[in-house]
Design an enzyme around this catalytic site. Sequence first.
Site, PDB file in Angstrom:
ATOM      1  N   LYS A 157       2.392  -3.339   7.055  1.00 16.46           N
ATOM      2  CA  LYS A 157       2.510  -3.703   5.765  1.00 16.46           C
ATOM      3  C   LYS A 157       3.884  -3.092   5.384  1.00 16.46           C
ATOM      4  O   LYS A 157       4.677  -3.751   4.383  1.00 16.46           O
ATOM      5  CB  LYS A 157       1.437  -2.677   4.808  1.00 16.46           C
ATOM      6  CG  LYS A 157       0.146  -3.454   4.944  1.00 16.46           C
ATOM      7  CD  LYS A 157       0.106  -4.718   4.238  1.00 16.46           C
ATOM      8  CE  LYS A 157       0.185  -4.851   2.766  1.00 16.46           C
ATOM      9  NZ  LYS A 157      -0.117  -6.147   2.298  1.00 16.46           N
ATOM     10  N   TYR A 169      -1.941  -0.644  10.965  1.00 13.28           N
ATOM     11  CA  TYR A 169      -2.006  -1.400   9.426  1.00 13.28           C
ATOM     12  C   TYR A 169      -0.832  -1.155   8.696  1.00 13.28           C
ATOM     13  O   TYR A 169      -0.175  -1.964   8.160  1.00 13.28           O
ATOM     14  CB  TYR A 169      -3.297  -1.136   8.796  1.00 13.28           C
ATOM     15  CG  TYR A 169      -3.260  -1.380   7.260  1.00 13.28           C
ATOM     16  CD1 TYR A 169      -3.521  -2.682   6.880  1.00 13.28           C
ATOM     17  CD2 TYR A 169      -3.351  -0.474   6.490  1.00 13.28           C
ATOM     18  CE1 TYR A 169      -3.519  -2.894   5.422  1.00 13.28           C
ATOM     19  CE2 TYR A 169      -3.510  -0.578   5.032  1.00 13.28           C
ATOM     20  CZ  TYR A 169      -3.285  -2.001   4.597  1.00 13.28           C
ATOM     21  OH  TYR A 169      -3.342  -2.306   3.317  1.00 13.28           O
ATOM     22  N   TYR A 204     -15.521  11.248   8.032  1.00 10.48           N
ATOM     23  CA  TYR A 204     -14.460  11.421   9.223  1.00 10.48           C
ATOM     24  C   TYR A 204     -14.169  12.986   9.007  1.00 10.48           C
ATOM     25  O   TYR A 204     -13.941  13.616   7.955  1.00 10.48           O
ATOM     26  CB  TYR A 204     -13.269  10.616   9.021  1.00 10.48           C
ATOM     27  CG  TYR A 204     -13.265   9.294   9.666  1.00 10.48           C
ATOM     28  CD1 TYR A 204     -14.093   8.967  10.740  1.00 10.48           C
ATOM     29  CD2 TYR A 204     -12.819   8.267   8.802  1.00 10.48           C
ATOM     30  CE1 TYR A 204     -14.102   7.733  11.356  1.00 10.48           C
ATOM     31  CE2 TYR A 204     -13.062   6.989   9.372  1.00 10.48           C
ATOM     32  CZ  TYR A 204     -13.450   6.644  10.683  1.00 10.48           C
ATOM     33  OH  TYR A 204     -13.769   5.283  10.963  1.00 10.48           O
ATOM     34  N   THR A 223       0.608  -1.243   0.091  1.00 10.82           N
ATOM     35  CA  THR A 223      -0.144  -0.071   0.177  1.00 10.82           C
ATOM     36  C   THR A 223       0.936   1.141   0.086  1.00 10.82           C
ATOM     37  O   THR A 223       1.945   1.436   0.426  1.00 10.82           O
ATOM     38  CB  THR A 223      -0.870  -0.097   1.222  1.00 10.82           C
ATOM     39  OG1 THR A 223      -1.244   1.275   1.358  1.00 10.82           O
ATOM     40  CG2 THR A 223      -0.200  -0.314   2.591  1.00 10.82           C
ATOM     41  N   ASP A 224       0.349   2.263  -0.499  1.00  6.94           N
ATOM     42  CA  ASP A 224       0.811   3.545  -0.180  1.00  6.94           C
ATOM     43  C   ASP A 224       0.912   4.210   1.018  1.00  6.94           C
ATOM     44  O   ASP A 224       1.747   5.217   1.233  1.00  6.94           O
ATOM     45  CB  ASP A 224       0.293   4.827  -1.340  1.00  6.94           C
ATOM     46  CG  ASP A 224      -1.085   5.038  -0.954  1.00  6.94           C
ATOM     47  OD1 ASP A 224      -1.659   4.251  -0.141  1.00  6.94           O
ATOM     48  OD2 ASP A 224      -1.590   5.708  -1.750  1.00  6.94           O
TER      49      ASP A 224
HETATM   50  P1  NAD Z   1      -9.517  -7.737   1.718  1.00 11.06           P
HETATM   51  O1  NAD Z   1      -9.595  -7.519   3.494  1.00 11.06           O
HETATM   52  O2  NAD Z   1     -10.813  -7.373   0.823  1.00 11.06           O
HETATM   53  O3  NAD Z   1      -8.998  -9.205   1.412  1.00 11.06           O
HETATM   54  C1  NAD Z   1      -7.969 -10.052   2.097  1.00 11.06           C
HETATM   55  C2  NAD Z   1      -8.218 -11.338   1.877  1.00 11.06           C
HETATM   56  O4  NAD Z   1      -6.957 -12.212   2.505  1.00 11.06           O
HETATM   57  C3  NAD Z   1      -9.541 -12.087   2.509  1.00 11.06           C
HETATM   58  O5  NAD Z   1      -9.922 -13.045   1.540  1.00 11.06           O
HETATM   59  C4  NAD Z   1      -8.988 -12.920   3.590  1.00 11.06           C
HETATM   60  O6  NAD Z   1      -9.576 -14.006   3.879  1.00 11.06           O
HETATM   61  C5  NAD Z   1      -7.621 -13.181   3.437  1.00 11.06           C
HETATM   62  N1  NAD Z   1      -6.622 -13.503   4.471  1.00 11.06           N
HETATM   63  C6  NAD Z   1      -6.442 -12.730   5.477  1.00 11.06           C
HETATM   64  N2  NAD Z   1      -5.727 -13.255   6.391  1.00 11.06           N
HETATM   65  C7  NAD Z   1      -5.482 -14.394   5.918  1.00 11.06           C
HETATM   66  C8  NAD Z   1      -4.420 -15.377   6.312  1.00 11.06           C
HETATM   67  N3  NAD Z   1      -3.965 -15.556   7.597  1.00 11.06           N
HETATM   68  N4  NAD Z   1      -4.207 -16.494   5.515  1.00 11.06           N
HETATM   69  C9  NAD Z   1      -4.853 -16.722   4.216  1.00 11.06           C
HETATM   70  N5  NAD Z   1      -5.792 -15.699   3.996  1.00 11.06           N
HETATM   71  C10 NAD Z   1      -5.983 -14.558   4.450  1.00 11.06           C
HETATM   72  O7  NAD Z   1      -8.092  -6.950   1.294  1.00 11.06           O
HETATM   73  P2  NAD Z   1      -8.047  -6.217  -0.167  1.00 11.06           P
HETATM   74  O8  NAD Z   1      -8.399  -4.762  -0.115  1.00 11.06           O
HETATM   75  O9  NAD Z   1      -8.628  -7.190  -1.172  1.00 11.06           O
HETATM   76  O10 NAD Z   1      -6.291  -5.943  -0.119  1.00 11.06           O
HETATM   77  C11 NAD Z   1      -5.487  -6.913  -0.827  1.00 11.06           C
HETATM   78  C12 NAD Z   1      -4.091  -6.523  -0.487  1.00 11.06           C
HETATM   79  O11 NAD Z   1      -3.873  -5.119  -1.140  1.00 11.06           O
HETATM   80  C13 NAD Z   1      -3.667  -6.554   0.854  1.00 11.06           C
HETATM   81  O12 NAD Z   1      -2.564  -7.043   1.148  1.00 11.06           O
HETATM   82  C14 NAD Z   1      -3.679  -5.045   1.059  1.00 11.06           C
HETATM   83  O13 NAD Z   1      -2.980  -4.837   2.367  1.00 11.06           O
HETATM   84  C15 NAD Z   1      -3.367  -4.401  -0.150  1.00 11.06           C
HETATM   85  N6  NAD Z   1      -3.679  -3.085  -0.335  1.00 11.06           N
HETATM   86  C16 NAD Z   1      -5.318  -3.116  -0.334  1.00 11.06           C
HETATM   87  C17 NAD Z   1      -5.685  -1.545  -0.682  1.00 11.06           C
HETATM   88  C18 NAD Z   1      -7.280  -1.298  -0.977  1.00 11.06           C
HETATM   89  O14 NAD Z   1      -7.495  -0.149  -1.147  1.00 11.06           O
HETATM   90  N7  NAD Z   1      -8.104  -2.377  -0.715  1.00 11.06           N
HETATM   91  C19 NAD Z   1      -4.620  -0.518  -1.146  1.00 11.06           C
HETATM   92  C20 NAD Z   1      -3.379  -0.849  -1.155  1.00 11.06           C
HETATM   93  C21 NAD Z   1      -2.995  -2.118  -0.797  1.00 11.06           C
END
Ligand code: NAD
Length: 344
Positions: free
Chosen positions: A159, A155, A212, A130-131
């Site tokens: 990361k 969080y 917020y 993430t940024d």
């Molecule tokens: P999400 O919360 O929708 O999905 C996360 C998934 O990981 C879920 O399906 C969950 O069951 C699985 N998971 C969690 N813990 C686990 C474990 N211990 N073992 C196996 N599976 C597990 O998250 P997202 O929004 O899809 O984000 C995906 C990735 O992208 C993450 O790493 C997040 O940090 C990164 N990210 C997300 C965003 C955003 O805007 N959503 C932005 C930047 C980075």
Amino acid sequence: MKILVTGGAGFIGSAVVRQAIADGHEIVNVDALTYAASLSNVASVEAEAGYVFEHVDICDAVAIQKVFDTHRPDAVMHLAAESHVDRSIDGPKAFLETNIMGTFTLLQAAMSYWEGQGKPEGFRFHHVSTDEVYGTLGAEGQFTETTSYAPNSPYSASKAASDHLVRAWGETYGLPFVLTNCSNNYGPYHFPEKLIPVVILNALAGKEIPIYGKGENVRDWLYVEDHAVALLKVLSDGENARTYNIGGENEATNLDLVHMVCAILDELRPKDAAYVEQIKFVTDRPGHDLRYAIDASRIIDELDWRPSVTLEQGLRKTVKWYLANEAWWKPLQEVAEERRGTKA
Ligand code: NAD
């Protein structure tokens, strides 16, 4: 390629799985199915010959090693994480366990597998981050791939730690890796605890739309399907040991964003009063970063990727998707509301 995707039943992971299958890749989807997961996110591909689901926690070293040994992937795309900032403030432990120790466990299994295969050069461990690891910006400037890390929430700290682990495994043990740091995603299958689905669903239900503080926080919004394309591009064409920032070229304050969603709803689902009248400003999140902005010129110039939609276009697609998919979000909305204590 046969790609081991972790977190493929989540929001971004499932978009990656759907896109990768459409592109002709094979997928091993590894997911622990936490509250944030839904296998219906990947229902459209589950009957495909190249798709396998493994219900495994990335913190379970034995089970993860078995997944590698059984399926012999060409690459890993690691998206499994605890992802909701507000939950990390309420209870950081799960974030450290999954995001840090889970990444460590996955790296160890990937290393052991990669060494056992004779260290193929084409193997990639792609960590999706993430940024937010860069901290917060003032009114000016953008994050580049050389911006110092300064995470502010539990969080983003978790990361940042996992980014460092991946880089260290590359430097120390030679594990081939790429890192991506992206801005806020939005789009279909977004869990209803996140801002945009909360706005849409509260608006439709006639409830208050919480914002917020004064709604001045700025985010760069990235449509999830554009992100999935970018991630697959980095995996196949990205340079080893390199970071790519991915952004949507779509900066907006939270207040402007909510106004845009409300205007789309006014048009698609009109009612007597304008939806903006439901906006309620609520106590700000502690440590709330003011502004994130991504300089995505590296992925644009080197890998020829660009977001395909404007924020207005992406929001319109998203609102239409939520209007058409109540059966998907209704049960998940109850989970989100239970945590917020707003369940009636
Ligand atoms: P999400 O919360 O929708 O999905 C996360 C998934 O990981 C879920 O399906 C969950 O069951 C699985 N998971 C969690 N813990 C686990 C474990 N211990 N073992 C196996 N599976 C597990 O998250 P997202 O929004 O899809 O984000 C995906 C990735 O992208 C993450 O790493 C997040 O940090 C990164 N990210 C997300 C965003 C955003 O805007 N959503 C932005 C930047 C980075």
